[in-house]
Design an enzyme around this catalytic site. Structure first.
Site, PDB file in Angstrom:
ATOM      1  N   LYS A  86      25.032  -5.998  -1.634  1.00 57.02           N
ATOM      2  CA  LYS A  86      26.502  -6.064  -1.686  1.00 57.02           C
ATOM      3  C   LYS A  86      27.138  -5.418  -0.471  1.00 57.02           C
ATOM      4  O   LYS A  86      28.352  -5.337  -0.375  1.00 57.02           O
ATOM      5  CB  LYS A  86      26.997  -5.363  -2.952  1.00 57.02           C
ATOM      6  CG  LYS A  86      26.483  -5.960  -4.245  1.00 57.02           C
ATOM      7  CD  LYS A  86      26.876  -5.086  -5.428  1.00 57.02           C
ATOM      8  CE  LYS A  86      26.172  -5.539  -6.699  1.00 57.02           C
ATOM      9  NZ  LYS A  86      26.263  -4.536  -7.760  1.00 57.02           N
ATOM     10  N   ARG A  94       0.804  -1.221   0.000  1.00 54.75           N
ATOM     11  CA  ARG A  94       0.000   0.000   0.000  1.00 54.75           C
ATOM     12  C   ARG A  94       0.833   1.266   0.000  1.00 54.75           C
ATOM     13  O   ARG A  94       0.588   2.192  -0.766  1.00 54.75           O
ATOM     14  CB  ARG A  94      -0.942   0.030   1.213  1.00 54.75           C
ATOM     15  CG  ARG A  94      -2.159  -0.845   1.089  1.00 54.75           C
ATOM     16  CD  ARG A  94      -2.608  -1.283   2.455  1.00 54.75           C
ATOM     17  NE  ARG A  94      -1.537  -2.044   3.064  1.00 54.75           N
ATOM     18  CZ  ARG A  94      -1.296  -3.330   2.777  1.00 54.75           C
ATOM     19  NH1 ARG A  94      -2.064  -3.969   1.944  1.00 54.75           N
ATOM     20  NH2 ARG A  94      -0.285  -3.959   3.336  1.00 54.75           N
ATOM     21  N   THR A  95       1.827   1.316   0.871  1.00 53.15           N
ATOM     22  CA  THR A  95       2.593   2.558   1.002  1.00 53.15           C
ATOM     23  C   THR A  95       3.366   2.834  -0.284  1.00 53.15           C
ATOM     24  O   THR A  95       3.337   3.953  -0.818  1.00 53.15           O
ATOM     25  CB  THR A  95       3.545   2.473   2.208  1.00 53.15           C
ATOM     26  OG1 THR A  95       2.777   2.162   3.370  1.00 53.15           O
ATOM     27  CG2 THR A  95       4.271   3.784   2.425  1.00 53.15           C
ATOM     28  N   ARG A 120      11.385   3.442   3.403  1.00 53.02           N
ATOM     29  CA  ARG A 120      10.878   2.410   4.332  1.00 53.02           C
ATOM     30  C   ARG A 120      12.078   1.563   4.721  1.00 53.02           C
ATOM     31  O   ARG A 120      12.817   1.100   3.855  1.00 53.02           O
ATOM     32  CB  ARG A 120       9.822   1.565   3.619  1.00 53.02           C
ATOM     33  CG  ARG A 120       9.527   0.188   4.241  1.00 53.02           C
ATOM     34  CD  ARG A 120       8.737   0.255   5.524  1.00 53.02           C
ATOM     35  NE  ARG A 120       7.432   0.836   5.366  1.00 53.02           N
ATOM     36  CZ  ARG A 120       6.314   0.148   5.093  1.00 53.02           C
ATOM     37  NH1 ARG A 120       6.347  -1.151   4.958  1.00 53.02           N
ATOM     38  NH2 ARG A 120       5.151   0.766   4.980  1.00 53.02           N
ATOM     39  N   HIS A 131       5.430   6.169  11.437  1.00 51.50           N
ATOM     40  CA  HIS A 131       4.915   6.105  10.062  1.00 51.50           C
ATOM     41  C   HIS A 131       3.995   7.314   9.884  1.00 51.50           C
ATOM     42  O   HIS A 131       2.778   7.178   9.769  1.00 51.50           O
ATOM     43  CB  HIS A 131       4.154   4.788   9.871  1.00 51.50           C
ATOM     44  CG  HIS A 131       3.915   4.411   8.432  1.00 51.50           C
ATOM     45  ND1 HIS A 131       4.217   5.238   7.371  1.00 51.50           N
ATOM     46  CD2 HIS A 131       3.390   3.282   7.879  1.00 51.50           C
ATOM     47  CE1 HIS A 131       3.888   4.636   6.243  1.00 51.50           C
ATOM     48  NE2 HIS A 131       3.394   3.444   6.526  1.00 51.50           N
TER      49      HIS A 131
END
Lengths: 156, 304
Positions: free
Chosen positions: B82, B53-54, B103, B131
Site C-alpha cells: 500500500k 534458507r535465511t 532482508r 550479509h
C-alpha cells in the site's frame, strides 16, 4: 596580471561572500551547491580561470547578500579544498577563512548508487563520510571520487 | 560481543567473530541446554524479497532458543504494497518484537532501519550490500574445516553484486589470510570493497581463471553468477560456463580443499562434486542454525 586587472574582471561587492581560490572550473559547481541559478535575484560575479600565484589558475565566486551555511562549506571543501571564504560587509573583508574538510557531509550530495536506500522514498537524509579523495555513502558504502562529487550534488 | 545491531561485517573485530563462533560451538555441542534460553522473546522477520534458507534458519534458531517469531509474510500481502515506508514498517514491528531480522532489496536498508528502532536489527541481506550473519556461518564452517589462520581463500563468481562475498572479504581481513578473487572482468569486486581491503592491508589478488590459483587454495567459495545481471543471454552463457566446477576441475587442488557455496546453486557446482570430500556447502547451510542462535542470544543479551 595586476590586482587592478583582476578587480576589473570580478567587481567588488558591498555585502556578501567571496569564495576565492576555487579549483579552476569549479565556479559553476559552487553556484549549484548554493542553489543559485539566477532566478533568486542575487547579484553574482564569477571569475573563471583567473591567474593565481597559489593555484596557477583559479575560479572566484562573489555573491551579494548571502553567507554560506556549514553544509555548503563542507561540500565546497570536498570539491575545492584550497578555497578561501571571505565575508564582506560594507566593501570590507571582515572575516577570512580557509575551508576545512569535515568528517562528514549531510544532505547536499546524492548517492550515485540508484539502489541505495537514500534514493528510495524513505525519510532519510544522505550522509557521506569524507575520505582523503572523495566521499563514502554512510548507508550503502558506495564511494564518490572527488571528481564525481559535482555531478552528484543534491541541489534544487 | 557488545553490539546494538549487526549491519555490516566491518563492525566485527576478530574477538567479536570468535565470541559468536565459540558460542555457536557450545550450542552445537549441547542443543538441549539452550532450549529455553530466550523463552518469552519474539523475533520479527521482515523479508522484503524472497528467501528460503535465511528466513527458515532465523525462524528455527529463535524457536530452538525457546522464543517465538512473527513474520510479516510476503511483501505482496503487507502494507508495503500500500506504499508504507520501510521506516514505518520497522517502527511498527518494533512494537511486536525484541529484535528484527531484515532482508531488503536496497543497499543501506538495514542501516537506515536501525536508526528508527531501539531493538537490535540484523541485516539479513541488503541488495548487493552485505550479509554479515551469512559470513559468520561461513567462518564457522571454515574454522571447523580449515582453521581461521594462515588461510588461502579463493572466492569465485559474481563478486560485484554478491553480498555474501562482500561481507566475507571484509571479515577475513580480521584473520591471517590471502584472498584470491576469481570472476569475469564485468563482475569484479566493487570499488567500495576494494577500498576497504586496500585500507586494511589485506593480501588480495584478482584472476579471471580459477586454474591460476586453485593449487594454493584451502577454501574455494563459489557464488552464483546471476543471469538477471546480464542484458544479453549469450553473454551470460559465455561467462557462466567458465565459472562452473565439476570433479575434474578440482584435479590439482589440495586434498584438504573445502568447497563452499551460500546456496542456492544453479549449475556452478556439478552434483558429482557433492560426493567428494571437498563439498561442505550443505554442512555450511546446517551451521546457519547454531550460528544464528548464538548471534540472536548475544544481541538479545546486550539488549537486557
Amino acid at each position: 596580471m595586476s590586482d587592478t586587472n583582476k578587480q576589473l574582471r570580478v567587481s567588488k561587492i558591498r555585502d556578501g561572500t567571496v569564495i576565492d581560490h576555487l579549483a579552476a572550473g569549479q565556479a559553476l559547481n559552487v553556484l549549484a551547491i548554493l542553489g543559485i541559478d539566477g532566478s533568486g535575484g542575487e547579484g553574482v560575479s564569477i571569475g573563471m580561470n583567473v591567474p593565481s600565484d597559489r593555484l596557477a589558475r583559479k575560479d572566484i565566486v562573489k555573491v551579494e547578500g548571502r553567507e554560506l551555511s556549514q553544509s555548503e562549506v563542507d561540500v565546497l571543501s570536498v570539491i575545492s579544498p584550497e578555497a578561501t571564504i571571505n565575508i564582506v560587509r560594507d566593501y570590507e573583508v571582515v572575516e577570512k577563512k580557509r575551508v576545512e574538510r569535515p568528517e562528514e557531509v549531510t544532505g547536499v550530495v546524492s548517492c550515485p548508487n540508484r539502489n541505495c536506500i537514500t534514493n528510495a522514498d524513505e525519510p532519510v537524509v544522505s550522509r557521506f563520510e569524507v575520505l582523503s579523495d572523495g566521499l563514502r555513502c554512510g548507508y550503502c558504502g558506495d564511494i564518490v571520487r572527488e571528481g564525481e562529487v559535482a555531478e552528484n550534488l543534491d541541489v534544487s | 560481543m557488545r553490539q546494538d545491531h549487526l549491519i555490516s561485517a566491518a563492525q566485527l573485530s576478530r574477538d567479536d567473530v570468535e565470541a559468536v563462533l565459540d558460542r555457536a560451538a557450545d550450542i552445537d555441542a549441547d542443543l538441549e541446554a539452550w532450549r529455553q534460553r530466550r523463552a518469552g522473546s519474539v523475533l520479527g522477520l521482515c523479508f522484503f524479497e524472497p528467501s528460503t534458507r535465511t528466513r527458515m534458519s532465523f525462524d528455527t534458531a529463535m524457536k530452538r532458543l525457546g522464543g517465538r517469531t512473527v513474520d510479516m509474510g510476503p511483501v505482496d500481502s503487507t502494507s508495503v504494497k500500500k506504499g508504507e515506508s520501510l521506516a514505518d514498517t520497522v517502527r511498527v514491528v518494533e512494537g511486536y518484537a525484541d529484535a528484527i531480522v531484515l532482508r531488503h532489496p536496497l543497499e543501506g536498508a538495514a542501516k537506515m532501519a536501525a536508526e528508527f528502532v531501539d531493538v537490535p536489527v540484523i541485516n539479513a541481506g541488503d541488495g548487493a550490500g552485505q550479509h554479515p550473519s551469512q559470513t559468520l556461518l561461513d567462518l564457522y564452517t571454515i574454522r571447523e574445516n580449515a582453521g581461521l589462520d594462515d588461510l588461502t581463500v579463493g572466492v569465485m563468481g559474481d563478486l560485484k553484486y554478491g553480498r555474501t562475498v562482500h561481507s566475507l572479504a571484509e571479515m577475513l581481513t580480521n584473520f591471517e589470510s590471502r584472498q584470491h578473487f576469481i570472476s569475469p572482468e564485468s563482475l569484479r569486486l566493487p570499488r567500495s570493497v576494494r577500498y576497504d581491503l586496500h585500507a586494511s592491508g589485506a593480501q588480495v589478488r584478482e584472476h579471471t581463471d580459477l586454474a591460476e590459483v586453485l593449487p594454493e587454495l584451502d577454501v574455494l567459495y563459489v557464488t552464483r553468477i546471476q543471469r538477471e545481471r546480464f542484458p544479453d543471454e549469450n553473454e551470460y552463457r559465455k561467462v557462466a560456463g567458465q565459472y562452473q566446477i565439476g570433479p575434474d576441475d578440482l584435479d590439482g587442488a589440495k586434498d584438504s580443499l573445502t568447497v563452499m557455496h551460500p546456496l542456492p546453486r544453479v549449475d556452478e557446482i556439478a552434483p558429482e562434486v557433492d560426493e567428494t570430500p571437498h563439498a561442505k556447502y550443505f554442512e555450511q547451510a546446517h551451521n546457519a542454525v547454531p550460528v544464528r542462535m548464538a548471534l540472536l542470544d548475544m544481541l538479545l543479551e546486550g539488549d537486557e
